[in-house]
Design a protein around this motif. Sequence first.
Motif, PDB file in Angstrom:
ATOM      1  N   THR A  99       0.825  -1.215   0.000  1.00  0.00           N
ATOM      2  CA  THR A  99       0.000   0.000   0.000  1.00  0.00           C
ATOM      3  C   THR A  99       0.857   1.262   0.000  1.00  0.00           C
ATOM      4  N   LYS A 100       2.178   1.117   0.181  1.00  0.00           N
ATOM      5  CA  LYS A 100       3.072   2.264   0.281  1.00  0.00           C
ATOM      6  C   LYS A 100       3.746   2.556  -1.061  1.00  0.00           C
ATOM      7  N   ASP A 101       4.182   3.784  -1.216  1.00  0.00           N
ATOM      8  CA  ASP A 101       4.874   4.201  -2.433  1.00  0.00           C
ATOM      9  C   ASP A 101       6.369   3.889  -2.300  1.00  0.00           C
ATOM     10  N   ILE A 102       6.691   2.619  -2.388  1.00  0.00           N
ATOM     11  CA  ILE A 102       8.066   2.140  -2.229  1.00  0.00           C
ATOM     12  C   ILE A 102       8.303   1.016  -3.233  1.00  0.00           C
ATOM     13  N   ARG A 103       9.570   0.673  -3.449  1.00  0.00           N
ATOM     14  CA  ARG A 103       9.885  -0.469  -4.301  1.00  0.00           C
ATOM     15  C   ARG A 103      10.039  -1.712  -3.425  1.00  0.00           C
ATOM     16  N   ILE A 104       9.335  -2.779  -3.785  1.00  0.00           N
ATOM     17  CA  ILE A 104       9.404  -4.046  -3.059  1.00  0.00           C
ATOM     18  C   ILE A 104       9.932  -5.121  -3.996  1.00  0.00           C
ATOM     19  N   GLU A 105      10.953  -5.837  -3.557  1.00  0.00           N
ATOM     20  CA  GLU A 105      11.441  -7.008  -4.282  1.00  0.00           C
ATOM     21  C   GLU A 105      11.376  -8.210  -3.344  1.00  0.00           C
ATOM     22  N   LEU A 106      11.285  -9.387  -3.922  1.00  0.00           N
ATOM     23  CA  LEU A 106      11.186 -10.620  -3.135  1.00  0.00           C
ATOM     24  C   LEU A 106      12.193 -11.630  -3.659  1.00  0.00           C
ATOM     25  N   TYR A 113      12.370 -11.594  -7.556  1.00  0.00           N
ATOM     26  CA  TYR A 113      11.117 -11.210  -8.190  1.00  0.00           C
ATOM     27  C   TYR A 113      10.941  -9.700  -8.072  1.00  0.00           C
ATOM     28  N   TRP A 114      10.679  -9.065  -9.209  1.00  0.00           N
ATOM     29  CA  TRP A 114      10.481  -7.627  -9.276  1.00  0.00           C
ATOM     30  C   TRP A 114       9.133  -7.353  -9.908  1.00  0.00           C
ATOM     31  N   THR A 115       8.523  -6.224  -9.552  1.00  0.00           N
ATOM     32  CA  THR A 115       7.283  -5.815 -10.217  1.00  0.00           C
ATOM     33  C   THR A 115       7.576  -4.996 -11.472  1.00  0.00           C
ATOM     34  N   SER A 116       8.775  -4.453 -11.569  1.00  0.00           N
ATOM     35  CA  SER A 116       9.185  -3.679 -12.743  1.00  0.00           C
ATOM     36  C   SER A 116      10.703  -3.702 -12.822  1.00  0.00           C
ATOM     37  N   GLU A 117      11.232  -3.310 -13.959  1.00  0.00           N
ATOM     38  CA  GLU A 117      12.683  -3.302 -14.116  1.00  0.00           C
ATOM     39  C   GLU A 117      13.338  -2.354 -13.120  1.00  0.00           C
ATOM     40  N   ARG A 118      14.553  -2.688 -12.739  1.00  0.00           N
ATOM     41  CA  ARG A 118      15.296  -1.869 -11.798  1.00  0.00           C
ATOM     42  C   ARG A 118      15.839  -0.604 -12.464  1.00  0.00           C
ATOM     43  N   ASP A 119      16.088   0.383 -11.619  1.00  0.00           N
ATOM     44  CA  ASP A 119      16.823   1.573 -12.055  1.00  0.00           C
ATOM     45  C   ASP A 119      18.189   1.137 -12.568  1.00  0.00           C
ATOM     46  N   PRO A 120      18.648   1.674 -13.689  1.00  0.00           N
ATOM     47  CA  PRO A 120      19.967   1.279 -14.236  1.00  0.00           C
ATOM     48  C   PRO A 120      21.124   1.512 -13.268  1.00  0.00           C
ATOM     49  N   LEU A 121      20.926   2.380 -12.267  1.00  0.00           N
ATOM     50  CA  LEU A 121      21.994   2.665 -11.315  1.00  0.00           C
ATOM     51  C   LEU A 121      22.093   1.607 -10.211  1.00  0.00           C
ATOM     52  N   PHE A 122      21.109   0.702 -10.137  1.00  0.00           N
ATOM     53  CA  PHE A 122      21.190  -0.383  -9.165  1.00  0.00           C
ATOM     54  C   PHE A 122      22.398  -1.257  -9.480  1.00  0.00           C
ATOM     55  N   PRO A 123      23.055  -1.811  -8.437  1.00  0.00           N
ATOM     56  CA  PRO A 123      24.111  -2.807  -8.711  1.00  0.00           C
ATOM     57  C   PRO A 123      23.542  -3.978  -9.504  1.00  0.00           C
ATOM     58  N   ILE A 150      13.501  -3.744   0.306  1.00  0.00           N
ATOM     59  CA  ILE A 150      12.710  -2.530   0.198  1.00  0.00           C
ATOM     60  C   ILE A 150      13.643  -1.382  -0.172  1.00  0.00           C
ATOM     61  N   VAL A 151      13.269  -0.635  -1.187  1.00  0.00           N
ATOM     62  CA  VAL A 151      14.033   0.539  -1.619  1.00  0.00           C
ATOM     63  C   VAL A 151      13.136   1.760  -1.475  1.00  0.00           C
ATOM     64  N   ALA A 152      13.599   2.738  -0.689  1.00  0.00           N
ATOM     65  CA  ALA A 152      12.781   3.920  -0.423  1.00  0.00           C
ATOM     66  C   ALA A 152      13.656   5.011   0.175  1.00  0.00           C
ATOM     67  N   GLN A 153      13.031   6.126   0.502  1.00  0.00           N
ATOM     68  CA  GLN A 153      13.739   7.197   1.184  1.00  0.00           C
ATOM     69  C   GLN A 153      14.056   6.789   2.620  1.00  0.00           C
ATOM     70  N   GLU A 154      15.103   7.399   3.175  1.00  0.00           N
ATOM     71  CA  GLU A 154      15.606   6.983   4.491  1.00  0.00           C
ATOM     72  C   GLU A 154      14.532   7.053   5.573  1.00  0.00           C
ATOM     73  N   GLN A 155      13.732   8.101   5.592  1.00  0.00           N
ATOM     74  CA  GLN A 155      12.718   8.227   6.634  1.00  0.00           C
ATOM     75  C   GLN A 155      11.644   7.151   6.502  1.00  0.00           C
ATOM     76  N   GLN A 156      11.279   6.817   5.267  1.00  0.00           N
ATOM     77  CA  GLN A 156      10.315   5.732   5.053  1.00  0.00           C
ATOM     78  C   GLN A 156      10.874   4.405   5.564  1.00  0.00           C
TER      79      GLN A 156
END
Length: 252
Positions: A99-106, A113-123, A150-156
Motif C-alpha cells: 500500500t506504500k509508495d516504495i519499491r518491493i522485491e522478493l 522477483y520484481w514488479t518492474s525493471e530496476r533503475d539502471p543505477l542499481f548494482p 525494500i528501496v525507499a527514502q531513508e525516513q520511510q
Amino acid sequence: MKNNVIVFDLDGTLLDSNNQIIGGAKTLDCLNTLQQTGCTLAICTGRLDHDIVKICQEYGLDMKHRISQNGAVLYQGNQLKATLLDKQEALDIYHELKTKDIRIELNTISNRYWTSERDPLFPKEFYDSHIIKEDFEDILLYQPAVLFLIVAQEQQLKQIEETINQNYQFTKAIRTSQTSLEIVHSSVSKGEALKILYPDCQIYAIGDSPSDFEMFPFSKIGYLVSNQECHYPCQRKETILEALQDIISQIK
C-alpha cells in the motif's frame, strides 16, 4: 592452531558500484596469497548464491562455503540450507507494504522477483535471475521465500524498520544502506552464519554496512571499510585491500 577464515562482503567491500574489484589486481593477489597459506576464504553477501559462484569462477577464488542473502542461505557440503520467512508473517507484511509508495522485491532461494525493471543505477547481478511479476502473493504462498528488499527514502525505511521489529515475532528488518532495507527471518544474520559454519575457527571479517556488523563479535578482528557508525569493536580501514594486507602481516 585454529584454522584462519577470511570472510568478506561483496557490494561496497570487494566490489564497487560498477561490479569492479576494489583494489584491482592487488586485492586479488592478497586473496590468492591467503589461499596459498591455507586460509579459508568465504563470501558473505546480501546477493543470491549464484553471484558468489560467478565471481569465484571469474577470479579463481576457491570457496568451500558460501553465505548469501545476508546469512539466510548457506552452501555447505554440496547442500544449500535456507532459513525462510515465516509464511503468514510474510503475507501480512507484504499486504501492508504494497500500500506504500516504495519499491518491493522478493527473493526465493534462486530467484529475485520484481514488479518492474530496476533503475539502471542499481548494482547489477553477475547472473541475472530476476523474474517480473506484478504481485507476489502466490510466490509467498507456494515458494520458499527468503527475504524482501525494500528501496525507499531513508525516513520511510526507518518507519518500516521500526514497525517490523516491534510487531513481528519471527521477522526482522535490517538496514543495508541509506536507501535499502531487507526483511528476513528473525534468526538470520551474517554473524549467526559464521557461528554455524566456523565454530572453532579464527575469523577475520571485512564489511562496510550494518548487515556486516553482526560478523564482528564472532571475529578475531572485524574490519570496517566505510565511515558508518558501528557499536561493535572493529578496525577501520580505507579499503578491503588494506584490511587484507593487515591480515597477511598478522598470520605470517
